[in-house]
Each structure stands twice: as structure tokens, then as C-alpha cells.
Motif scaffolding. Sequence first.
Motif, PDB file in Angstrom:
ATOM      1  N   SER A 192       0.838  -1.201   0.000  1.00  0.00           N
ATOM      2  CA  SER A 192       0.000   0.000   0.000  1.00  0.00           C
ATOM      3  C   SER A 192       0.872   1.248   0.000  1.00  0.00           C
ATOM      4  O   SER A 192       1.982   1.250   0.537  1.00  0.00           O
ATOM      5  N   ARG A 363      -5.879   2.302  -6.364  1.00  0.00           N
ATOM      6  CA  ARG A 363      -6.132   0.923  -5.921  1.00  0.00           C
ATOM      7  C   ARG A 363      -5.095   0.441  -4.918  1.00  0.00           C
ATOM      8  O   ARG A 363      -5.294  -0.600  -4.272  1.00  0.00           O
ATOM      9  N   ASP A 365      -4.205   2.351  -2.357  1.00  0.00           N
ATOM     10  CA  ASP A 365      -4.418   3.126  -1.135  1.00  0.00           C
ATOM     11  C   ASP A 365      -4.463   2.178   0.067  1.00  0.00           C
ATOM     12  O   ASP A 365      -5.016   1.070  -0.030  1.00  0.00           O
ATOM     13  N   THR A 368      -7.796   0.477   0.846  1.00  0.00           N
ATOM     14  CA  THR A 368      -8.171  -0.598  -0.077  1.00  0.00           C
ATOM     15  C   THR A 368      -7.398  -1.873   0.235  1.00  0.00           C
ATOM     16  O   THR A 368      -7.963  -2.972   0.280  1.00  0.00           O
ATOM     17  N   ARG A 371      -8.465  -3.512   3.581  1.00  0.00           N
ATOM     18  CA  ARG A 371      -9.716  -4.272   3.484  1.00  0.00           C
ATOM     19  C   ARG A 371      -9.459  -5.681   2.955  1.00  0.00           C
ATOM     20  O   ARG A 371     -10.090  -6.645   3.409  1.00  0.00           O
ATOM     21  N   GLN A 372      -8.524  -5.806   2.019  1.00  0.00           N
ATOM     22  CA  GLN A 372      -8.188  -7.142   1.512  1.00  0.00           C
ATOM     23  C   GLN A 372      -7.605  -8.008   2.632  1.00  0.00           C
ATOM     24  O   GLN A 372      -7.922  -9.198   2.740  1.00  0.00           O
TER      25      GLN A 372
END
Length: 678
Positions: A192, A363, A365, A368, A371-372
Amino acid sequence: MKISFLIHTIYGIGGTIRTTLNLAEELAGRHEVEIVSVFRHRDIALFDIDPRITVVPLIDTRPASPTNEKQHPLQLQAAEFFPRHEARYKEYSKLTDERVREHYAGDGAGADVVIGTRPGLSAYVAQFAPPGAVLIGQEHMTHNHHKAALRKEMYAHLDALDAYITVSEGDARVYREKMPLPATRVLAIPNSVPEPPVAPSDASGRTIVAAGRLAAEKQYHVLIDAFAEVVAQRPEWDLRIYGWGPEKEKLRTRIDRMGLYNSVRLMGPHSPIEPEWAKGAIAASTSRHESFGMTLVEAMRCGLPVVSTDCDYGPREIIADGEDGILVPVGDTGAVAAALLKLIDDEELRRKMGAAAVRNARRFDPATVARQYEELFEELRTSAAQRAEADAYAPVADCVVEPDGALTVTLLQPRPGAELACVRTDARTDEHRFPFDDSGRATVPADARFHEGVWECSVRLPGSGRRVRITARSLDQRGAMHAGRRTHDDGVRNLVPYPGKPAKHLLLRSWVRPVHAEAGDVKVTGGSITVSGELTGPAAGKADRAGGPPVLIVRRRGRGSVDLTYPGAWVGDSGFRFTFPAAAPAALQNAADEWWDLLVRYAPDAEPARLARVLDDVVEKGPVFAYPVTQLRKKRPYALLRIAARRLRGRAQQYVRVRITYANTNDLLVNVADVPVK
């Protein structure tokens, strides 16, 4: 949820540290997060650390600190639980073993998720993390980056994790193909990169920016050479390279030699780096290898189109070629220069690509990416429970070699629906499975095709597919003593069970030889070595007695390979005998310690058969079959030691010893080695 990151050090600078902090900071808004730093080598971390994150240093190595532990008695002893082939092995010790174990048995025992951030630390996670926690390893390099020895050493640890996460789908695919882990999720989640604290570049400047460690794999010399072509046509442009590393002086010399010192700047390290990216108009990367490409994403988030080499694996998964950047072949100076000039000469294209770069890089960030990870944590809770169940199961088995060569493996504690899984230790894609019946018995048929090598035996549990290694109790190897009597159309084969060391896990040693010469008695007398043996399998019927006697080939391994040949004699229907002088390989010695293979040519046009002893029950011949050593006076020093020999001036006589022995493959070898001068 309590999430624990285990990292080498959080106090330095580097991609793994930066991405760990990015992810930890995002998770800290919803979870309890700690970063366990094995080492603390400075007072204050170079990166800012969110106060919501708990930092736990385990070993103080600060030079001026009164609690410095570099000379701690356990720090001076080699680690037992850290992989020996890991790049940082020498920095780890019994003290690191102890501190990591103590942390996760004490303050860290409440962790729900434990994440190792390099191979050795993933091994620590597999061994020391709290029971019931979700265990995750992160791969910040790539499968191909690691040596085969480390991959082999790491397999059991990765097999014990719930997930192993790479930073590119390409690398995850390689792991799944080359190192299958049936009970471990292998997937890709990118690093990230947060939104920059500065406004994006407007692409109106005349500066090309590159950043990263000044190391050989980054190939900055390619970028400098390409920029020389650029500046010859567009002298108003300049190049700034940010970072530090071992290649700095070489790059400085290159810049000076090429007369580029007015337009190429080595800027040194900068943190934060985002304001420096924003000063540029184009970003460039000429690496020959990137596991991910953090700097590419940083540049894109700052509004720069990127010219990058299309190296494995990261760039092609980050850059949309022609949309937000340009991909060029690795090492192609002309292609790099052409791509840079294309963007230099078209400001509208630069602006368009820069805007696309900002959009596409969102994408990556932290929100994001986090969350994965959170979705994965939830999915893996079931896996962690199954692993905990598997950890509580410790299968013990007896094994019998039947007269026909089949194996019978019997579990003392039968497990309904389980399978016997046999995996080759040096090729994990090679696996055989055999079902256990209700009484806990599995049969490996005599005609099962095991490739030559060592095979690890496990119980594969139903449902989870998790494998648990079997401990051997009783091994009846008598059937293997008659392997020479069994015939196979494809040559000779033997499969022998034995206990591994030190844990006595059940292992199988397989030999498969299409053409084979089985060694028999060896006699060492009067400086001569006599070897007897027998051709077995299809080779026995191909021996050409009319073509003359069999020939022994004594062949030096490695560089300077040479063959010595000695005619022998046929004995009986398929036997042979050879005699050769120990002094012959000694006279050709060209290294302090060298090895010679023994091969038998049984027909003039046939490929020689390797002389070995594999058709019995003894798995490791070397320690058991010992023969006298021949010691000879060295008539001439080999090339590498001639200077040293002259220096001795006759004060000490040099000797060489010649011994015949078995390799760990049970091939018969001759070893020629210097006798240490006392």
C-alpha cells in the motif's frame, strides 16, 4: 482483533518497513496493532510511527545504549530456529530465538493474527505464534530471488502457515506451481502507498526523477546512459536520482566520465519522498528485477507518468502500458531514451498519462489494501482452527518393506478419511497419495513410480488438506535387502523407509537407475584400489563381452574434468572387477579437496553406468562402509599452492590422501585431499 507484525527492525529505512507502517497505520483505526521489532539499532525510527501502534523492540543493539546486548552470551550463539540459508542468518542467535518465543508466550499471547515480514520471521511465526492465531507470512522479494537451499528449508514452515502473501500475482503463481502448499492459501496482495501530502505534479517541469537503493539490480547505469542520449537532444532537461547504496561511487564516476555532472544529480535519501516526486515531470525505473515497485506507485500517486523496464514481477501489474506509463525491455538503453523523449516532446501526453496515473494508483491506497487483509483474516479463522486441530494430532506409524518391494504403513492412531502423502523434498510438486483403510493401513505398491530422491511422509487430513508429518516407530526394512533380485522393465528401483534426524520423521529414500552397476567389495592394498560389482537390470543383458573387457572410468568432477580409464575383467554372468592405482588421480590433483566419480562402460557404444550401492537396506553408506585411506607424498604441488609450497622451503613435507567412499546418494567416489601440514 489484535494484529502483530514481526519485523527485522522498524527503526531503519526500506520498502518492507515503509509498507508495514502503511498497513499497520490503516489497521490501527479499527484494531489493536503491535509491531514487534527484533532489533532496535537507533533511538528514534527514521519513519514516523502512528502513536496508536505499539512498538515492541526485543533486542537492543544501539551502540551507545547501556542495555546494548550485542555481547549477550546467547547473542553470540547461532540461532536454532531461524533458517540457516536466510540472508540475515548470521544476525540471528539463540537470543533472538528466545526473545521471539517469550514474547508470543507472554505479552503477545493474545494476538489473533501474527504476520512475518521476511522468510526467517515467517519461520518464527510458524514455530512460536500463539495457538489458535491466524499465521501469515509475507514475501517482499520473490520465489526466484531465494536460493534453492532456502526454499527447501522454508517449505515445512510455509506449510504450517494459514496464508503466504506475495506482492504480485505473477510471483504467487510461481509459488503455487513450484511449491504447492495444499493447506496454505497462497495469494497476492499489493503493498500500500498512502495519498501524498502534496498536490500532484502538473507535468510542466523539466526534471526526470528516479528513486530507490543505489544497488546493482536497480541498473541506474542504464538510466544514466539513456539520459545521455536524451540530454544530447534536450539539454534543458535534468535527471535526479534519490537514494543511497553501494553503487553510489560507481555511478558518480560514470556521470563524471560521461560529462553529465551538470545535468545528473545524486540527491541522496529523502523522507518524505513525495515532495521530490512532485517536482518532477516524468518518473523512471530501469531495474532488472522488482518484486513489487513501491517507487512506481509513489510516483504515480504524485501525478507522474512512469517509464519502467518490464521486469518481473511488479511493473507490469502496476503500469498500464500506454495509459499511465511506458514499459520497455530490461537493459535496453535505446528504448528507455526513446520512451523518455516521447514524453518530453509531448507535454499534453505527459499530463494525460499523469492524470491517469493518479486515478489508477488509488487501488494501492492503504484503505483498499487493508480491506483485503481484513477479509482474509476473517476467511482464515476456520483455517486456523483446522490447523490447531492438526497441530494436536501427532501421528506415529510402523512401516514394513514387503518382499516384493511394496511398503505397508500402519498408523497407531487411525484417522478416518486420511491419506498417506509422500512428497519429494527437493521437488514439492512431486507427490504420491495412498488412502489409509479403516484400520489405519496404507499400501505403497511395488510398482509405484517414485523419482529418485528423499520423500517425506505425512498424514493428509480430510477436509483441510493439511499435512502432518509422521513419526516412525518401527521400521522393518528386510524386504529392501533383496532389491537386487527384483526386476523392472525400466531398470532397477529400491524404496527404503528410514527415520529422519533428529525428530525421527518417516522418510523414504528412492533410487531409480535405468542403467546400473551395483558396487560390491572394495579392497585397498599396496596403493591399489580394487572394486568388484555386478551389472543389474536391463544393463546386464546388454553387456558386450565380445567387445572386450569392461572399462572403469575415473572422472574428476567440476572444472578441469578429466577421465582416467582402466580395463577390467568380467566375473561370472554379470559381474566385473577393476583395479586402479590410488596415485593416478592424486598425480592430477588441482584443488585442495576434489572428487572423482566411478563409472562402468560395459559395451563400447553404451553410456557408462554410475557405480553405486543402492540395492539393499542401508540408506547412508558413507558412515557404515569405511575403507582404508592411502596416503601419498605429493610429487608436485597443484597450481594454486605452488607459491605456498615454495614458501615452505622443504621444512615440511606435503602429503595427499586418497580414499574411496560413498556419497549421500550412495554413489561410489574417490576423494583426493591434502593432508594438513603440522
